[in-house]
Design an enzyme around this catalytic site. Structure first.
Site, PDB file in Angstrom:
ATOM      1  N   ASP A 158      47.371  98.698  36.164  1.00 50.08           N
ATOM      2  CA  ASP A 158      47.874  96.657  36.592  1.00 50.08           C
ATOM      3  C   ASP A 158      48.775  96.874  37.730  1.00 50.08           C
ATOM      4  O   ASP A 158      49.755  97.549  38.165  1.00 50.08           O
ATOM      5  CB  ASP A 158      48.112  96.449  35.706  1.00 50.08           C
ATOM      6  CG  ASP A 158      46.736  95.982  34.392  1.00 50.08           C
ATOM      7  OD1 ASP A 158      45.541  95.969  34.716  1.00 50.08           O
ATOM      8  OD2 ASP A 158      47.525  96.118  33.264  1.00 50.08           O
ATOM      9  N   TYR A 215      53.590 106.917  29.049  1.00 48.40           N
ATOM     10  CA  TYR A 215      53.808 105.492  29.293  1.00 48.40           C
ATOM     11  C   TYR A 215      55.207 104.580  28.879  1.00 48.40           C
ATOM     12  O   TYR A 215      55.663 105.230  27.708  1.00 48.40           O
ATOM     13  CB  TYR A 215      53.231 104.150  29.206  1.00 48.40           C
ATOM     14  CG  TYR A 215      51.865 103.991  29.869  1.00 48.40           C
ATOM     15  CD1 TYR A 215      51.712 103.181  30.814  1.00 48.40           C
ATOM     16  CD2 TYR A 215      50.512 104.638  28.807  1.00 48.40           C
ATOM     17  CE1 TYR A 215      49.925 104.102  31.450  1.00 48.40           C
ATOM     18  CE2 TYR A 215      49.228 104.748  29.675  1.00 48.40           C
ATOM     19  CZ  TYR A 215      49.557 103.914  30.372  1.00 48.40           C
ATOM     20  OH  TYR A 215      47.977 104.185  31.427  1.00 48.40           O
ATOM     21  N   ASP A 232      50.526  89.944  28.883  1.00 50.83           N
ATOM     22  CA  ASP A 232      51.605  90.401  30.147  1.00 50.83           C
ATOM     23  C   ASP A 232      52.405  89.716  30.712  1.00 50.83           C
ATOM     24  O   ASP A 232      52.165  87.869  31.130  1.00 50.83           O
ATOM     25  CB  ASP A 232      51.110  92.112  30.574  1.00 50.83           C
ATOM     26  CG  ASP A 232      50.567  91.359  31.929  1.00 50.83           C
ATOM     27  OD1 ASP A 232      50.264  90.167  32.407  1.00 50.83           O
ATOM     28  OD2 ASP A 232      50.232  92.289  32.779  1.00 50.83           O
ATOM     29  N   ARG A 268      48.841  96.732  27.001  1.00 50.28           N
ATOM     30  CA  ARG A 268      49.220  95.215  26.739  1.00 50.28           C
ATOM     31  C   ARG A 268      48.695  94.871  24.580  1.00 50.28           C
ATOM     32  O   ARG A 268      48.888  94.028  24.823  1.00 50.28           O
ATOM     33  CB  ARG A 268      48.437  95.045  28.207  1.00 50.28           C
ATOM     34  CG  ARG A 268      48.782  94.639  29.422  1.00 50.28           C
ATOM     35  CD  ARG A 268      48.114  93.270  30.287  1.00 50.28           C
ATOM     36  NE  ARG A 268      47.173  94.267  30.887  1.00 50.28           N
ATOM     37  CZ  ARG A 268      45.902  93.579  31.313  1.00 50.28           C
ATOM     38  NH1 ARG A 268      46.319  91.902  31.118  1.00 50.28           N
ATOM     39  NH2 ARG A 268      44.794  94.303  31.787  1.00 50.28           N
TER      40      ARG A 268
END
Length: 301
Positions: free
Chosen positions: A38, A65, A79, A174
């Site tokens: 993203d 992540y 988000d 997310r």
């Protein structure tokens, strides 16, 4: 020039933007990326250059992540890039509450992708439908989360937790943030995201755009070799004549001397000649009489 660039993507750029910038820096057209990030996310974005673009499909799918989940907030995009639709302080939330529910997100889990995502429904991208104000039923998908570890906890009206997450391809962090907030009845959204590992590449060995530009100016820049990200695939070494035939597109009968650990069909292999030159990717397929090593991607001609 061909090979891989382990790019440390900055915030504010799409993955397509990064590819465009690499094309400009290297003055090459044949550039692609693996594993979209993203725009607000940072971290590892594998970039393939030249013939290496044909190898993106064979890279390992595991990713890792570090994500920050903010509780008490719900947004349209799951988000902080989206519009806030709910903001309710959650000062009563405790770390022990989070620890108790995290096991629900381990293993193979069903996940509904965010409404603003590149998933296609009826031939349309979800983010395009969302921008048009159209509401569609987003199908669930099964993803796999290998590990979740709490790195830091910050209590308050809108508490935040930093999570280290190792997962398979297609997992939306997310969505984990959103669903974690839902199960805790506080609401939740992803406040920050950094990808630390992707497709065999690690952030500790990645390069920023500034570092790439400096290396280019000093004539010190070089791409990573094409097979460096394919170490998860077993290797096969061919004698000269076999290597020549294979590079011409011919299928070779399976030979015991290749010492392949698994003779299952559909397996992919790194293929080399006896001098160690990387020839490409092969696949074992079944014929009427025996197994054949078929070329899938030929790199060396």
């Amino acid at each position: 020039m061909q090979g891989f660039l382990n790019l440390n993507k900055p915030s504010g750029m799409t993955s397509h933007d990064c590819v465009a910038k690499v094309r400009k820096l290297l003055r090459l057209k044949r550039v692609g990326h693996g594993g979209t990030l993203d725009p607000a996310a940072t971290g590892v974005l594998p970039i393939a250059v030249g013939k290496a673009t044909r190898l993106l499909q064979f890279l390992p799918s595991q990713k890792a992540y570090i994500g920050t989940v903010r509780f008490g907030t719900i947004t349209t995009t799951d988000d902080l890039e989206g519009e806030i639709v709910q903001s309710t302080p959650a000062p009563e939330l405790m770390l022990s509450d989070i620890e108790a529910v995290l096991p629900n997100f381990l293993g193979k889990i069903e996940q509904v992708p965010p409404s603003y995502s590149a998933i296609q429904v009826q031939g349309k991208r979800l983010y395009d439908l969302a921008r048009q104000g159209k509401t569609v039923e987003v199908p669930t998908r099964v993803v796999e989360v290998f590990n979740i570890e709490i790195l830091d906890w910050r209590p308050g009206d809108f508490p935040e937790v930093d999570l280290a997450i190792a997962c398979g391809s297609g997992t939306y962090i997310r969505a984990i943030a959103r669903d974690l907030g839902a199960i805790l009845n506080t609401g939740g959204t992803l406040a920050a995201l950094t990808r630390t590992e992707s497709s065999g590449f690690s952030r500790k060995n990645s390069l920023t755009f500034a570092e790439v530009e400096n290396q280019l100016q000093e004539n010190k820049f070089s791409l990573l070799s094409m097979e460096i990200a394919l170490a998860h695939l077993p290797g096969i070494f061919l004698v000269a004549e076999d290597g020549k035939r294979w590079c011409q597109g011919q299928r070779l009968p399976y030979q015991k001397r290749w010492e392949i650990e698994s003779e299952k069909t559909d397996n992919h292999f790194r293929v080399y000649n006896l001098e160690g030159e990387f020839l490409g990717i092969g696949q074992l397929i079944k014929s009427e009489q025996n197994l054949l090593l078929a070329p899938q991607v030929v790199i060396s001609n």
